[in-house]
Write an enzyme that holds these catalytic residues in place. Structure first.
Site, PDB file in Angstrom:
ATOM      1  N   GLU A 123      55.238  43.693  72.300  1.00 49.89           N
ATOM      2  CA  GLU A 123      56.384  43.837  73.186  1.00 49.89           C
ATOM      3  C   GLU A 123      55.927  44.285  74.564  1.00 49.89           C
ATOM      4  O   GLU A 123      55.208  45.278  74.700  1.00 49.89           O
ATOM      5  CB  GLU A 123      57.378  44.867  72.641  1.00 49.89           C
ATOM      6  CG  GLU A 123      58.108  44.434  71.386  1.00 49.89           C
ATOM      7  CD  GLU A 123      59.165  45.439  70.948  1.00 49.89           C
ATOM      8  OE1 GLU A 123      59.965  45.073  70.065  1.00 49.89           O
ATOM      9  OE2 GLU A 123      59.189  46.584  71.471  1.00 49.89           O
ATOM     10  N   CYS A 124      56.326  43.552  75.579  1.00 45.84           N
ATOM     11  CA  CYS A 124      56.131  43.912  76.980  1.00 45.84           C
ATOM     12  C   CYS A 124      54.648  44.160  77.307  1.00 45.84           C
ATOM     13  O   CYS A 124      53.914  43.219  77.578  1.00 45.84           O
ATOM     14  CB  CYS A 124      56.993  45.106  77.347  1.00 45.84           C
ATOM     15  SG  CYS A 124      57.285  45.267  79.125  1.00 45.84           S
TER      16      CYS A 124
END
Length: 474
Positions: free
Chosen positions: A355-356
């Protein structure tokens, strides 16, 4: 029934001093030997790091340990009514606050600010009502005197279900200024429970996404925490605040538990090892994620991509959450042995959830520095902040989600990835705009979208299940 004394620390707007006051109260009460449970409204990852430090044994006083029940180390936990739904706020709070003497909940933005265009949803006010918790309003009094009474009256009367039980005046200039403010508030019916002078501000350094995470400056942060606890202790009526917290009625909820059906391990394989990135570059995570992975049957082992040259022994799955890889791009790039190990694991088909920051780490490059090269994409810093809640649906099957799985998440970054989506995207964003983003390839699920697995525990179980099936080596 949950009978934990509790306070919500809110403010009329961002920048009023919520984090200073909430963290200071956590530290000051912990210093007195209370077991304090720290919470944060909204998706913020950084403030909970400071909260966890504030309630760590000895952090505020410098002592080697703490007395009584405060010796238990508690993580800062988020209460996000958008990502998890209002129905989970009470249960998640009860789970995190179990066994504590006091819970302090730091709000987000202004008291009544919530998800854009969706009324009170995800606001501090909504969470205070769901928790039946009294609110302490932190007011930046630096540019006002008698008007403070009108401001407090307006906030106290706007929603009769929100109980504002006290005010803490922040950035007060002089004794005379304090008297003017107190005289005005005497007519409001809301008692003043603390006054912090303008010179009392203890702040943490900031950069492009807010405060610098505590993991990057722990020694300095410990010193600041002691000073902050002392100033809050001197400026606030802790006895009155504790009495207010104890006035909260019993909460009729069942605590959330990371209860998912455990994955049946492959014969002879035992519990799969799932490596979770941490350290200074990857500080964004929710405590419930690790709890869910463990409950589903995994052995969760942390590692630091800045320091460790190999993945944990026996790694069969990898979780790389959010953080600040852009700040550490040269160091991450210099750790070539680990970049190679991550690429080999991903190319073997092992499950990888990113994530990210994790998405950027799996890219070919970040601001020109070579990364893991798992994804055919390049990342760079930009001048534009991408921030907000998202509704999304899984476009296809992956190691994390079945096609059609709907989630609510959050984006928070100043980087741009080109291209922003692969041939098989991770998510189709359906609100507030329609687009696809992220990558699914082999066992990799990588995206900018932060999600909260407590709202979708099937994600954790599916990921562990895939780790149990895959035969991978680190």
């Amino acid at each position: 029934m949950v009978n934990v004394p509790r306070l919500v620390v809110a403010a009329p707007s961002s920048g009023s001093g919520k984090t200073t006051v909430a963290t200071g109260l956590m530290a000051a009460f912990s210093e007195r030997g209370l077991a304090v449970s720290p919470h944060k409204v909204g998706p913020d990852y950084i403030d909970p790091g400071y909260h966890a430090l504030a309630v760590s044994p000895g952090a505020a006083s410098g002592a080697a340990g703490a007395v009584g029940s405060a010796a238990r180390v508690r993580p800062g936990r988020n209460l996000d009514a958008y990502m998890c739904g209002p129905g989970l706020i009470g249960p998640l709070f009860a789970h995190g606050a179990a066994g504590s003497d006091l819970a302090v909940v730091e709000g987000v933005m202004g008291l009544y600010d919530g998800a854009s265009g969706q009324g009170e949803l995800a606001s501090t006010a909504q969470v205070s009502k769901l928790l039946r918790a009294p609110v302490v309003l932190v007011v930046d009094a630096s540019s006002q005197s008698r008007s403070v009474a009108a401001l407090v009256h307006g906030f106290a009367s706007w929603d009769p279900e929100v109980r504002i039980g006290g005010v803490i005046l922040n950035k007060v200039a002089t004794d005379r200024h304090e008297r003017l403010l107190r005289d005005a508030l005497d007519e409001s019916g809301v008692p003043v429970m603390g006054v912090l002078r303008r010179a009392d501000g203890v702040t943490a350094p900031s950069r492009h996404l807010g405060l610098v995470p505590v993991a990057e400056r722990r020694a300095e942060a410990v010193g600041s925490m002691r000073e902050l606890a002392a100033r809050v202790r001197a400026g606030c009526d802790l006895e009155a605040l504790l009495a207010l917290a104890r006035s909260a009625p019993a909460l009729d909820v069942t605590p959330w538990a990371p209860a998912v059906e455990p994955v049946t391990p492959v014969a002879g394989a035992g519990r799969p090892v799932i490596a979770v990135a941490g350290g200074s570059a990857f500080t964004f995570s929710y405590a419930e994620h690790t709890e869910l992975l463990t409950a589903a049957g995994a052995d969760v082992v942390p590692f630091d991509p800045l320091r460790d040259e190999q993945l944990p022994e026996g790694t069969r799955g990898l979780v790389i959450g959010g953080g600040f890889p852009e700040v550490y791009a040269p160091e991450l790039s210099a750790n070539e042995p680990l970049r190679k190990a991550v690429a080999e694991l991903a190319h073997s088909g092992a499950p990888v959830a990113a994530e990210c920051a994790g998405l950027l780490y799996l890219a070919r490059s970040l601001d020109g520095a070579p990364m893991c090269g798992v994804l055919a994409a390049d990342a760079r810093m930009s001048g534009r902040l991408t921030l907000g809640y998202r509704e999304a649906v899984a476009v296809g099957d992956s190691a994390l989600a079945r096609a059609g799985t709907r989630v609510r998440g959050h984006e928070f970054h100043r980087t741009v990835l080109e291209p922003g989506a692969g041939a098989a995207p991770a998510w189709g964003v359906v609100h507030p705009e329609r687009r696809v983003e992220g990558f699914v390839q082999r066992g990799v699920h990588a995206s900018y979208l932060h999600t909260h697995w407590a709202a979708a525990p099937e994600l954790a179980r599916r990921f562990v299940e895939r780790c149990s099936v895959e035969r991978c080596t680190a």
